[in-house]
Motif scaffolding. Sequence first.
Motif: not given
Length: 126
Positions: A5-12, A79-92
């Motif tokens: 499942s999508f789960l960012p690491g500690a640094r990310a 939601l369709i294609r998880p990625s760290l960059v898109m998650f960060t942008f969506a969160l901001m």
Amino acid sequence: MAHRSFLPGARASNVIIALGAFALGWAVYMRYALVEQSAVGLACRGMETMTCETRSLVIMLFSHSVFGIAALVAAIIQLIRPSLVMFTFALMATCAGLVIYNNGLAGIAGGLLLISFARPWRGARE
């Protein structure tokens, strides 16, 4: 071949938290120091300073629901294609939208971001 499942690491996660806090702080400053202050609005009548231009830009953006729409679109892509960059942008965008008067769309985007943690992530190492 099972995917994690999508789960960012500690640094990310540290970078995501820092950028989310920055977006939240920026939105709080914009709303409570520039947009809602009647003294700033009165001082900006006829003025063309950077503060007044920023204030009018933020007012124009939230009146057209740009923060909420950006948050919702980014959360759907996440939601369709998880990625760290898109998650960060969506969160901001969600943080900014929740504070700057676009809470309906940004709230839905926040829910979609939570659901995105259940999606399989192809970028994960196994």
